[in-house]
Enzyme design. Structure first.
Site, PDB file in Angstrom:
ATOM      1  N   HIS A  62      -7.725  -9.636   3.819  1.00  0.00           N
ATOM      2  CA  HIS A  62      -6.493  -8.843   3.696  1.00  0.00           C
ATOM      3  C   HIS A  62      -5.830  -8.784   5.063  1.00  0.00           C
ATOM      4  O   HIS A  62      -6.134  -7.905   5.877  1.00  0.00           O
ATOM      5  CB  HIS A  62      -6.852  -7.440   3.193  1.00  0.00           C
ATOM      6  CG  HIS A  62      -5.675  -6.550   2.953  1.00  0.00           C
ATOM      7  ND1 HIS A  62      -5.359  -6.061   1.707  1.00  0.00           N
ATOM      8  CD2 HIS A  62      -4.746  -6.035   3.784  1.00  0.00           C
ATOM      9  CE1 HIS A  62      -4.285  -5.286   1.785  1.00  0.00           C
ATOM     10  NE2 HIS A  62      -3.901  -5.265   3.048  1.00  0.00           N
ATOM     11  N   GLY A  69       4.238  -3.535   8.106  1.00  0.00           N
ATOM     12  CA  GLY A  69       4.934  -2.328   8.508  1.00  0.00           C
ATOM     13  C   GLY A  69       6.397  -2.332   8.106  1.00  0.00           C
ATOM     14  O   GLY A  69       6.795  -2.954   7.129  1.00  0.00           O
ATOM     15  N   GLY A  70       7.207  -1.624   8.887  1.00  0.00           N
ATOM     16  CA  GLY A  70       8.628  -1.503   8.606  1.00  0.00           C
ATOM     17  C   GLY A  70       9.014  -0.205   7.938  1.00  0.00           C
ATOM     18  O   GLY A  70      10.211   0.069   7.754  1.00  0.00           O
ATOM     19  N   GLU A  71       8.030   0.636   7.581  1.00  0.00           N
ATOM     20  CA  GLU A  71       8.353   1.867   6.866  1.00  0.00           C
ATOM     21  C   GLU A  71       9.068   2.893   7.756  1.00  0.00           C
ATOM     22  O   GLU A  71       9.571   3.902   7.259  1.00  0.00           O
ATOM     23  CB  GLU A  71       7.081   2.500   6.279  1.00  0.00           C
ATOM     24  CG  GLU A  71       6.456   1.714   5.138  1.00  0.00           C
ATOM     25  CD  GLU A  71       5.352   0.786   5.622  1.00  0.00           C
ATOM     26  OE1 GLU A  71       5.368   0.417   6.823  1.00  0.00           O
ATOM     27  OE2 GLU A  71       4.497   0.421   4.808  1.00  0.00           O
ATOM     28  N   THR A 100       4.464  -3.972   1.931  1.00  0.00           N
ATOM     29  CA  THR A 100       5.594  -3.180   1.434  1.00  0.00           C
ATOM     30  C   THR A 100       6.873  -3.996   1.336  1.00  0.00           C
ATOM     31  O   THR A 100       7.620  -3.888   0.362  1.00  0.00           O
ATOM     32  CB  THR A 100       5.853  -1.984   2.386  1.00  0.00           C
ATOM     33  OG1 THR A 100       4.623  -1.386   2.751  1.00  0.00           O
ATOM     34  CG2 THR A 100       6.744  -0.952   1.727  1.00  0.00           C
ATOM     35  N   HIS A 225      -8.732  -0.206   0.953  1.00  0.00           N
ATOM     36  CA  HIS A 225      -8.467   1.094   1.577  1.00  0.00           C
ATOM     37  C   HIS A 225      -9.253   2.206   0.882  1.00  0.00           C
ATOM     38  O   HIS A 225      -8.862   3.381   0.938  1.00  0.00           O
ATOM     39  CB  HIS A 225      -6.980   1.441   1.572  1.00  0.00           C
ATOM     40  CG  HIS A 225      -6.063   0.345   2.012  1.00  0.00           C
ATOM     41  ND1 HIS A 225      -6.380  -0.529   3.025  1.00  0.00           N
ATOM     42  CD2 HIS A 225      -4.829  -0.033   1.560  1.00  0.00           C
ATOM     43  CE1 HIS A 225      -5.380  -1.385   3.194  1.00  0.00           C
ATOM     44  NE2 HIS A 225      -4.448  -1.114   2.313  1.00  0.00           N
ATOM     45  N   ASP A 286      -6.860  -5.444   7.421  1.00  0.00           N
ATOM     46  CA  ASP A 286      -5.446  -5.061   7.260  1.00  0.00           C
ATOM     47  C   ASP A 286      -4.669  -5.493   8.493  1.00  0.00           C
ATOM     48  O   ASP A 286      -3.677  -4.872   8.879  1.00  0.00           O
ATOM     49  CB  ASP A 286      -5.308  -3.554   7.030  1.00  0.00           C
ATOM     50  CG  ASP A 286      -3.996  -3.167   6.361  1.00  0.00           C
ATOM     51  OD1 ASP A 286      -3.328  -4.061   5.805  1.00  0.00           O
ATOM     52  OD2 ASP A 286      -3.628  -1.982   6.406  1.00  0.00           O
TER      53      ASP A 286
END
Length: 390
Positions: A62, A69-71, A100, A225, A286
């Site tokens: 994974h 990211g980017g949130e 995402t 997770h 991750d």
């Protein structure tokens, strides 16, 4: 080219003792108790691994190879991974995912990045899709992607129990898993669905309902997770005992664990103490996903980057701090993911398998050398091969 690694203590991952390993091209030719090596045969490269342990190359199932990211807005998009960042972590096989953002990052870009890393010397696969259901594909269907695109071996990471997910219905989720399963059966691939689990109240409800109401086996879905919350972790134990697999994430802020978060190395020990088979557990990093950073008062101060370095760090901690035997702990990043994802030439040291290998210093378990496809990328802690633009 023939490479001979002598005097290494081999964990295949089962302990084989001190042996001599012969590598022909990019494959393991054989494992020998003793071998007469001609001194005047210039095409043989002999590596004396006295005082070292030899294990299979690590598999990270994974990884945000394109960045993640980017949130927090466009400025919080994390960068792409480079080759040497991966190999210095002992990783020789990665499975890339989007996460995402499936707008500014696409399946075409993900496959292109995977091909680039493959050309630079490691083995790569990808999941089709992202957090969202219905998933965005290359061929028009998930089944088609898995059957017709060689790099694609499953779907992921599909987000459940998370405010950032597309909030799919149960029926949408099950249809997606079914497509993935059939695509895997028809292509000889794993067809595994990698499920991102957030910290929502529903946790693994869809997965347990799948077991109760469909013919799809638990092994078709790999939830990740699972160690983000203690209550979710308990559900993970239940899922394993129903025949499933779970994946523990190794990236976290080591100084400030989230409330209820379970460190992966500690989580491995707890799973084993709960009677879960070691073969049903994997670790993943991750890598290059975004990670919140807190100050000493637990105030959020920004975003960091999940690191592929954490993958082996947690395995090492499992051995050094949690007293789990190396031959058990190393399975979660070698033979276990190889078996789950049907990577038939990976994850073990045996004749005919790919020459993906990691040498560890016996006294410290630190990574000394890393070989991918029969070539040393890291040797005696020196980086020999870098990515094209490093």
């Amino acid at each position: 080219m023939i490479t001979v690694v002598k005097n290494a203590e081999i964990y295949a991952p089962e302990p084989l003792g001190k042996k001599t390993l012969v590598i022909l091209g990019d494959k393991i030719e054989g494992i020998y108790d003793d071998l007469n090596i001609p001194k005047d045969f210039v095409q043989i490269d002999v590596v004396d691994a006295e005082g070292k342990i030899l294990v299979p190359g690590f598999i990270d199932n994974h990884v945000h190879i394109l960045g993640g990211g980017g949130e927090g807005g466009f400025k919080t998009r994390t960068p792409e991974l480079t080759l040497s960042k991966i190999t210095t972590a002992g990783i020789t096989t990665v499975i890339g995912c989007l996460g995402t953002d499936d707008v500014c990052r696409s399946m075409r870009s993900l496959v292109a990045k995977a091909n680039a890393l493959e050309e630079e010397g490691i083995t790569t696969y990808v999941y089709t899709g992202s957090y969202e259901i219905p998933i965005k594909t290359l061929t028009g269907s998930a089944k088609g992607d898995i059957m017709m695109v060689s790099k694609m071996i499953g779907i992921g990471e599909i987000a459940l129990s998370d405010h950032r997910s597309s909030q799919p219905t149960y029926e949408q989720f099950i249809n997606t898993v079914a497509q993935c399963r059939v695509g895997g059966l028809l292509s000889g691939k794993s067809g595994v669905v990698n499920v991102h689990l957030g910290d929502g109240a529903s946790m693994m409800d869809y997965l347990f309902s799948m077991l109760d109401n469909t013919e799809i086996p638990a092994s078709q879905v790999l939830p990740t997770h699972v160690n983000r919350k203690d209550k979710l972790f308990e559900k993970g134990i239940e899922y394993i005992k129903k025949g499933g697999f779970v994946d523990l994430t190794t990236s976290f802020d080591p100084d400030f664990l989230e409330p209820g978060e379970v460190k992966a190395s500690k989580g491995l020990k707890l799973l084993l103490q709960s009677g879960c088979p070691i073969d049903n557990i994997t670790f993943s990093s991750d890598g290059n996903g975004s990670m919140p950073i807190f100050d000493e008062n637990r105030k959020f101060i920004g975003l960091g980057i999940c690191s592929v370095d954490s993958l082996y760090r947690e395995v090492k901690d499992a051995v050094m701090l949690e007293d789990i035997p190396l031959e058990e702990a190393i399975k979660v990043i070698t033979s276990n993911p190889a078996e789950i994802f049907k990577l038939k030439t990976k994850g073990r040291i045996e004749k005919g398998r790919d020459a993906d290998l990691v040498l560890l210093d016996k006294s410290t378990l630190d990574i000394n050398s890393v070989m991918a496809k029969g070539k040393f990328h890291i040797h005696n802690k020196n980086t020999l091969i870098k990515g094209t633009f490093e």
